[in-house]
Design an enzyme around this catalytic site. Structure first.
Site, short mmCIF file in Angstrom:
data_model
loop_
_atom_site.label_atom_id
_atom_site.label_comp_id
_atom_site.label_asym_id
_atom_site.label_seq_id
_atom_site.Cartn_x
_atom_site.Cartn_y
_atom_site.Cartn_z
N CYS A 147 49.45 20.38 33.96
CA CYS A 147 50.16 20.37 35.25
C CYS A 147 51.54 21.02 35.12
CB CYS A 147 50.21 18.93 35.76
SG CYS A 147 50.83 18.77 37.43
N ASP A 300 40.78 20.27 42.63
CA ASP A 300 42.15 19.86 42.36
C ASP A 300 42.98 19.92 43.64
OD1 ASP A 300 44.73 19.50 41.34
OD2 ASP A 300 44.24 20.51 39.47
N HIS A 329 41.98 16.97 39.65
CA HIS A 329 43.16 17.09 38.79
C HIS A 329 43.14 16.05 37.66
CE1 HIS A 329 47.21 18.62 38.15
NE2 HIS A 329 47.62 17.38 37.94
#
Lengths: 357, 205
Positions: A147, A300, A329
């Site tokens: 991320c 995601d 995610h």
């Protein structure tokens, strides 16, 4: 005249059971404070201010010589990588012989508000990586960024290419202009200067708000309904509580870092255009020539695949792989799917490119 | 300082719906002017006496009083702006809810009475509301209003910070600005030390 309402007895039974489950819930589930999210043993081998470098104890006899350093995201804590023994990303890597280090960014306070990309990339991250290189007697290390940790790892590799052997980016935030998520939509309209000038660090409350509007009905209604429906399923309940604790524990983000992240990545899109400056140096993605594995998730809703995938085309690496997975995610790193599909492919890719002991 | 606020209507046209009315704006400005005029005049009239205790707290109290009243008046303007943005925010949510509910009622006209239908209609309800709200949260109208809502909230916080600073100053205590300077100084000192450490211990770099 009388009217008759016909209700399916099964429906009534379901309703009564749900009510009973709600009443029983406190006896069947632990509260968030009673849960310890630390699963796999580790040692803090290096620390600087609030940042800690964790070294996880090996779980396999044979190990890869090239150590793996995981740069966790700035949002929430690192525990999602080790949320449950059966879904632990870290435990899986350890059992397959990977020597795992993880950078825990800690919980910044107002004293850290002036820290930006330069401090994180050229300071904390560089010091952690130098420590690992020295301790493992390896000139280079494998670096995985998840991320926002993916953004930091990308910038790091572009600025310190000689210290990296392999780069793995898992849902990295790269091309903010292409990101089609709600996060990006709000970020593009945020007066981030005013926010940072007024409150110093990015307050976690703002992040919780963003989480709450990502999938408001699934996450705000159905998720809790399912929790009460499954209250007698011990494993389901334990997993639910652990993930909830993780979701509701996000530290503030240092103001300067947040400002540069929102402006350079989402608003002005400088990173993908090689126009971002960190510590006075231009970040050129063309400087990245090491083997690159990019992992993106189709579902995601925090970092859309269109935001992550451009890194695959922007680097000059000849050895590069793009993997697209049918998950989300968090599902990418902490699910049965990641254990069965994502991790085996990840470790195979890594072992083919790492030195053996 | 305020502008008309637009909201996303049912057919996604932008309609100006709210702003601070000019008469309210004018009366706020008049109030501000009158208040500051008398504060200034009283301050000037009493200034000679106050200079006798120039290092004492009385002079500071007088300055602080003016600062507090200025900040309060300006904060009121921002509260009005904040309330307008908040009303627009809730209107966007309410409009979207109504649209989603209408569509749901059209698709599921009768209340489900058995288990199977209940599950199916719950799924439709969640999916439909999720779609409508995601569309809203993805729209630039929502993000724009939300951004300005947060900004107006920050403006209020800024006035509050200024008022707190004025009070802290009058009590000879460090303010947010003073602390920020300390943090900034610490930050640059840390950087310089780290640089020096790398020069003196270059073995791993």
């Amino acid at each position: 005249m009388t009217s008759e309402i016909r209700i399916d007895p099964k429906l009534l039974a379901e309703f009564i059971t749900l009510n009973k489950n709600i009443l029983e819930a406190p006896n069947l589930a632990q509260s968030l404070d009673e849960i310890n999210l630390e699963v796999t043993p580790y040692e803090v081998v290096h620390s600087e201010d609030k940042v800690r470098l964790l070294h996880f104890s090996p779980l396999a006899d044979k190990q890869m010589k090239t150590p793996l350093v995981i740069a966790y995201a700035l949002v929430n804590r690192f525990h999602i990588f080790d949320i449950h023994p059966k879904k632990s990303w870290i435990r899986n890597l350890l059992t397959q012989g990977v020597d795992v280090y993880l950078i825990d960014w800690g919980s910044p306070t107002q004293i850290n508000q002036h820290e930006g990309f330069d401090d994180y990339v050229n300071g904390y991250m560089d010091n952690c990586i130098d420590f690992v290189r020295k301790e493992s007697s390896s000139d280079t290390i494998s670096l995985q960024g998840y991320c926002t940790g993916g953004t930091l790892s990308t910038v790091y590799t572009a600025l310190h290419p000689k210290k990296i052997k392999n780069l793995i980016l898992t849902s990295p935030i790269i091309d903010g202009r292409r990101d089609s998520t709600v996060v990006s939509n709000l970020a593009k309209h945020m007066d981030v200067d005013k926010l940072v000038d007024t409150v110093g660090n990015m307050p976690p409350e703002l992040m919780y708000y963003v989480f709450s509007i990502l999938k408001p009905f699934e996450q705000g209604f159905e998720k809790y309904l399912n929790f009460f429906k499954n209250i007698h399923n011990k494993e389901y309940v334990e997993n639910f509580i652990r993930v909830e604790k993780w979701v509701n524990d996000t530290p503030p983000i240092p103001g300067e870092l947040y400002k540069q992240w929102i402006k350079d990545v989402y608003q002005d899109n400088l990173l993908i255009n090689n126009n971002m400056y960190v510590g006075g140096k231009q970040v050129s993605l063309k400087n990245i020539s090491v083997p690159l594995l990019t992992q993106v998730a189709v579902g995601d809703h925090l970092v859309s695949p269109e935001c992550s995938m451009p890194i695959h085309y922007a680097v000059s690496s000849e050895d590069k792989t793009l993997k697209i997975y049918p998950t989300g995610h968090v599902g990418m790193i902490a699910s049965s799917f990641s254990q069965k599909k994502v991790l085996p492919e990840f470790v195979q890719w890594l072992s083919e490119r790492s030195e053996k002991k | 300082m305020t502008e008309a606020i637009s909201i996303c209507s049912e057919n996604h046209k932008i309609l100006p719906i709210m702003s601070i009315p000019p008469d309210v704006k004018k009366s706020l400005a008049d109030y501000k002017h009158t208040s500051l005029f008398w504060t200034d005049l009283l301050y000037l009239m009493s200034n000679k006496q106050q200079t006798i205790t120039a290092t004492g707290p009385f002079r500071k109290f007088a300055i602080t009083a003016k600062k507090l009243s200025t900040e309060t008046i300006e904060m009121n303007e921002d509260v009005t702006e904040f309330n307008s943005r908040l009303a627009a925010y809730y209107k966007q949510l309410a409009d979207t809810w109504t649209e989603a509910q209408k569509e749901y009622t059209r698709k599921v006209p009768e209340l489900p009475s058995d288990m199977e239908n209940m599950e199916a209609s719950k799924r439709i309800w969640i999916d439909m509301f999720e779609n409508y709200f995601t569309k809203l949260f993805d729209s630039s109208e929502f993000a724009e209003n939300f951004g300005k809502l947060v900004t107006s909230e920050l403006e209020i916080a800024k006035h509050w910070n200024n008022m707190t600073s004025a009070l802290l100053e009058s009590a000879n205590m460090p303010t947010k600005k003073d602390m920020d300077e300390v943090y900034q100084e610490l930050h640059s000192l840390r950087k310089r030390i780290a640089k020096l450490e790398k020069i003196t211990n270059p073995e791993v770099t």
